[in-house]
Design a protein around this motif. Structure first.
Motif, PDB file in Angstrom:
ATOM      1  N   ILE A 127       0.828  -1.221   0.000  1.00 18.58           N
ATOM      2  CA  ILE A 127       0.000   0.000   0.000  1.00 18.58           C
ATOM      3  C   ILE A 127       0.863   1.272   0.000  1.00 18.58           C
ATOM      4  O   ILE A 127       0.435   2.325  -0.463  1.00 18.58           O
ATOM      5  N   HIS A 128       2.090   1.170   0.486  1.00 18.18           N
ATOM      6  CA  HIS A 128       3.000   2.328   0.481  1.00 18.18           C
ATOM      7  C   HIS A 128       3.919   2.335  -0.742  1.00 18.18           C
ATOM      8  O   HIS A 128       4.617   3.312  -0.974  1.00 18.18           O
ATOM      9  N   TYR A 129       3.955   1.267  -1.488  1.00 16.17           N
ATOM     10  CA  TYR A 129       4.787   1.159  -2.697  1.00 16.17           C
ATOM     11  C   TYR A 129       6.235   1.578  -2.430  1.00 16.17           C
ATOM     12  O   TYR A 129       6.829   2.329  -3.210  1.00 16.17           O
ATOM     13  N   THR A 130       6.783   1.099  -1.346  1.00 18.02           N
ATOM     14  CA  THR A 130       8.125   1.488  -0.933  1.00 18.02           C
ATOM     15  C   THR A 130       9.175   1.092  -1.968  1.00 18.02           C
ATOM     16  O   THR A 130       9.985   1.923  -2.394  1.00 18.02           O
ATOM     17  N   GLN A 131       9.167  -0.180  -2.375  1.00 17.84           N
ATOM     18  CA  GLN A 131      10.180  -0.634  -3.329  1.00 17.84           C
ATOM     19  C   GLN A 131       9.977   0.020  -4.696  1.00 17.84           C
ATOM     20  O   GLN A 131      10.947   0.413  -5.354  1.00 17.84           O
ATOM     21  N   LEU A 132       8.752   0.149  -5.107  1.00 20.13           N
ATOM     22  CA  LEU A 132       8.440   0.796  -6.389  1.00 20.13           C
ATOM     23  C   LEU A 132       9.009   2.208  -6.423  1.00 20.13           C
ATOM     24  O   LEU A 132       9.646   2.629  -7.401  1.00 20.13           O
ATOM     25  N   ARG A 133       8.813   2.937  -5.341  1.00 17.53           N
ATOM     26  CA  ARG A 133       9.329   4.307  -5.298  1.00 17.53           C
ATOM     27  C   ARG A 133      10.856   4.322  -5.274  1.00 17.53           C
ATOM     28  O   ARG A 133      11.477   5.207  -5.860  1.00 17.53           O
TER      29      ARG A 133
END
Lengths: 358, 358
Positions: free
Chosen positions: B56-62
């Motif tokens: 939900i935080h898209y940490t790796q994507l970011r």
């Protein structure tokens, strides 16, 4: 980062406790634990579709849903998960909106962000968290639209709400029913309002591939209503291409997986009873009856936060602390029903008395 | 069905003319014609991620985008294509919003649907469709935010807009730049405003995997800004899980495809010149210079609609009738630059004099 009040993220929890995410057994997400066998094959067949925009009208996708549900594709609006349908609805409905708590937090969030006033209703544990039709009747003038999750998340019971549909129709009010979990229910046909779509234009049903087909990552949901003006309004607000080509492609296959669908239904019919019995035997638990793939449990002594931490630290097992559901307190947890082996493992851990020390 | 004013859909056109969609050569969509070789492998490695919700935080994507762009992940908001970022922005910016036509129709649509007043500016063909900084300066009090597509779709030219950025900063106004096509530009670094993100919090850049990476179906876009309050507002309005697990997974790979990225840049540097020369030699065309992967053409005699129909009927070639771009008339078409063989095929067809009979 915004806290949206959903369950814990496996990766976040693993990072926080310095564990390998692959070692975590996740009972916090209430998703079908079985996978469609030929999923990889289906995905490979459609990879080339990602080289183009999805069909902006989603004609074939809607036809696939039509065939699955047995209702007309003109009544279907597809979405990026059920969530997109909720947010679109909140741009188009008349408020105030009645929301029956505890329930999925996005109903209220989507309303709030779209300036729709929310009128809260509450289910009560002394009434086994059942919807009280009389209360809805007596407070009918407080709202213009009513959102019901059936079976409800996180309480798990399905209810026959045909009377509520009739009541709302007679008062020209809109009934929104989230039936995301209804395929798990024994005798689904009795409880689903899908059969009334044609005759009740004041009804909209929301469904998704997320839970029953075990594919939350593909982001595919849909709304069904015969309310032509409402549908038109939703399409006016709909952002283009919100459903990706993988979801679009998979809709050609997953809804026709009869064996998978039947197997899942049969499995939950028996496994649900077995797991409920095992959980009810744990003296620290008060379990609530369920018709779906998760169980709501009230802890008699320690808090949800305590049990969640202990299970995670000691056994790498993740459960849903349900205390942030409006209307529940710090003693509530939600547990998903998974495969028999996984369920047995969880139950054996839950029989560790040390977890419940005060 | 709502007509959103985008290009024709290959499937719709094929159905209308009773053709097989696989036989159509599509020059209407302006997408990189080359594919990432190991795409299938990358997708297979991530299929299991669709069994869970995306982070939900898209940490790796970011983090992956951070690494690709060389800017901080706290400045990045990922979206379901660039489109989601536009719609989120329109919930958070101050209006009126200046939009420079002809351009991508979703800027105006997203503004209108979010009750943001739109102030239209126009590019003029006698000025080669170049942005007029003086006009923006003289009309600076008419708007609070300015949307620029650079290079602009459908006109194709890139411009150095650093002066406009300075102008807007000095007037405390927001500049939104859609750089979706900027990776195709020779000497991208000179034109991209990415280098100013840190020092200019009145700047937000929108990008996507759609065009340059040739993957419109995966639905992956992102916004970049150091304007913390704006970002926070956008996250408040952001619906959860809008980016699917396939896009999330592919972000681990595509942004690191150095060979693909360099090959694409080199290819377009030369092929663009070659195609432009060939098109300019067709006497029925007035071509406009381009820095990206498509060409805007003004037809000297027949209409865009006529040429589009004739090319499709006779040769199964689909082009973009650009007459529905605000500020263009019925004589404009847009053509994508594809592989040399495909381009040669198109050019040979366009040299058929019969197509241009009045």
């Amino acid at each position: 980062m915004i806290n949206l009040g959903h369950g814990a993220n496996v990766d976040d929890m693993a990072a926080k406790y310095n564990k390998n995410p692959n070692d975590i057994l996740d009972f916090s997400a209430n998703i079908n634990p079985y996978k469609i066998e030929k999923l990889e094959e289906y995905i490979l067949e459609g990879i080339h579709k990602s080289y183009n925009y999805p069909d902006i009208h989603y004609t074939q996708l809607r036809k696939n849903i039509e065939e699955y549900l047995g209702c007309r594709s003109e009544w279907i609006i597809p979405g990026n998960g059920a969530t997109e349908i909720m947010y679109l609805l909140m741009k188009c409905i008349k408020g105030p909106l009645a929301v029956i708590n505890p329930t999925f937090s996005e109903y209220e969030r989507s309303a709030r962000l779209n300036h729709v006033e929310v009128v809260p209703f509450y289910l009560h544990k002394h009434n086994s968290f059942l919807i009280d039709g009389d209360e809805i009747r007596s407070r009918i003038n407080e709202f213009e639209s009513l959102f019901i999750c059936n079976p409800n998340n996180p309480t798990g019971k399905v209810q026959n709400i045909k009377e509520i549909l009739d009541l709302l129709q007679s008062h020209s009010k809109l009934l929104i029913v989230d039936e995301t979990f209804i395929e798990f229910v024994e005798d689904e046909g009795t409880f689903s309002l899908l059969q009334y779509i044609e005759d009740y234009p004041n009804l909209i049903i929301i469904k998704a591939a997320t839970k029953f087909f075990g594919l939350p990552g593909i982001r595919l949901g849909y709304g069904i209503t015969s309310h032509q003006e409402l549908l038109k309004q939703m399409f006016i607000y709909k952002e283009p291409w919100t459903i990706n080509s993988f979801a679009e492609n998979l809709s050609n296959y997953i809804f026709k997986e009869q064996e998978y669908i039947q197997m899942t239904k049969e499995f939950f019919k028996t496994e649900r009873k077995r797991v409920l019995n095992e959980l009810a035997a744990i003296e620290h638990f008060k379990t609530y009856a369920t018709d779906t793939n998760f169980v709501l449990i009230e802890l008699r002594s320690i808090t949800a936060d305590q049990l969640k931490k202990r299970l995670f630290e000691k056994y790498n097992v993740l459960i849903r602390d349900a205390s942030n559901f409006k209307g529940l307190d710090e003693h509530f947890i939600r547990i998903a029903i998974k495969t028999p082996m996984q369920n047995d493992l969880l139950i054996s851990k839950l029989n560790d008395e040390c977890l419940f020390e005060i």
